[in-house]
Write an enzyme that holds these catalytic residues in place. Structure first.
Site, short mmCIF file in Angstrom:
data_model
loop_
_atom_site.label_atom_id
_atom_site.label_comp_id
_atom_site.label_asym_id
_atom_site.label_seq_id
_atom_site.Cartn_x
_atom_site.Cartn_y
_atom_site.Cartn_z
N SER A 104 61.31 64.71 12.28
CA SER A 104 60.76 64.49 13.61
C SER A 104 59.26 64.14 13.50
O SER A 104 58.92 63.13 12.89
CB SER A 104 61.02 65.73 14.47
OG SER A 104 60.76 65.49 15.83
N ASP A 154 70.63 61.15 20.22
CA ASP A 154 69.34 61.84 20.17
C ASP A 154 68.54 61.49 21.43
O ASP A 154 68.22 60.32 21.65
CB ASP A 154 68.58 61.40 18.92
CG ASP A 154 67.35 62.26 18.64
OD1 ASP A 154 66.74 62.76 19.61
OD2 ASP A 154 66.99 62.40 17.46
N HIS A 185 69.13 65.56 18.37
CA HIS A 185 67.90 65.62 17.59
C HIS A 185 67.94 66.70 16.51
O HIS A 185 67.08 66.74 15.64
CB HIS A 185 66.71 65.86 18.52
CG HIS A 185 65.38 65.53 17.88
ND1 HIS A 185 65.06 64.27 17.43
CD2 HIS A 185 64.30 66.31 17.60
CE1 HIS A 185 63.84 64.27 16.92
NE2 HIS A 185 63.37 65.51 17.00
#
Length: 204
Positions: A104, A154, A185
């Site tokens: 991320s 996501d 995610h």
């Protein structure tokens, strides 16, 4: 701030083994991937910095003004700082291959360094990156193994941007290993299995 002033987890590992640099996601810290790396590559060294930006109490590697909206000036400054940190780490471990993984926000700062200085790495894994810009051409990415994982649903990283990043990296000649799962995610077990194969393939 000097190149070495991040709060950092360090584990030496065996001298001949790869050194894995790990970059946590928003709200994580330098310990987020330590157990995972030690399970995947027990002999590897580990260097994991903590992001030096605080967003509502959550650690990050650069500032943003909204979800998916980056402060590009801050990103450029912190990318330069992180590049120095990674280069200093590499210089301190001559002869050891440098692997890097980020998730991320950690994947985003890692990717920003990768776009500018791919020669710092022997192998890179980007888990759920979000790159909302098109990087400049980078011929030094040719043949570099790059793992990219994402979730087809996501809500933070739109699949179109993931595929655009994969296409761009392939266009630079990188050896891209994409893994797209049905999830969101979160990091899924199929991603972890594929990541383990990717990391161990380099260390074999």
């Amino acid at each position: 701030m000097t190149a070495s002033s991040y709060v950092t987890y360090r584990f030496a590992g065996d001298p001949g083994a790869p050194l894995v640099m790990a970059f946590h996601g928003t709200g994580g810290d330098e310990n987020q991937f330590v157990g995972l790396i030690r399970e995947m590559l027990p002999r590897a060294g580990i260097v994991a910095p903590r992001g030096d930006v605080c967003e509502g109490g959550a650690n990050r590697f650069f500032r943003r003004t909204g979800e998916g909206v980056y402060d590009m000036a801050d990103l450029a400054m912190r990318t330069e700082r992180m590049t120095r940190f990674i280069a200093a780490t590499r210089s301190a471990h001559p002869g050891r291959p440098i692997y890097a993984l980020g998730y991320s926000n950690g994947a985003n700062i890692l990717a920003a360094v990768l776009f500018n200085q791919p020669g710092l790495f022997e192998r890179v894994a980007l888990l759920h990156p979000l790159i909302p810009w098109t990087p400049d051409p980078q011929p030094e990415l040719a043949d570099l193994p790059v793992f990219i994982s994402a979730g087809a649903h996501d809500p933070i990283c739109p699949p179109a941007l993931t595929h655009a990043l994969i296409d761009w990296l392939q266009g630079q000649g990188a050896a891209v290993e994409p893994v797209i799962t049905p999830g969101g995610h979160e990091i899924s077990q199929p991603e972890l299995t594929a990541l383990q194969h990717f990391m161990q393939a380099g260390a074999a």
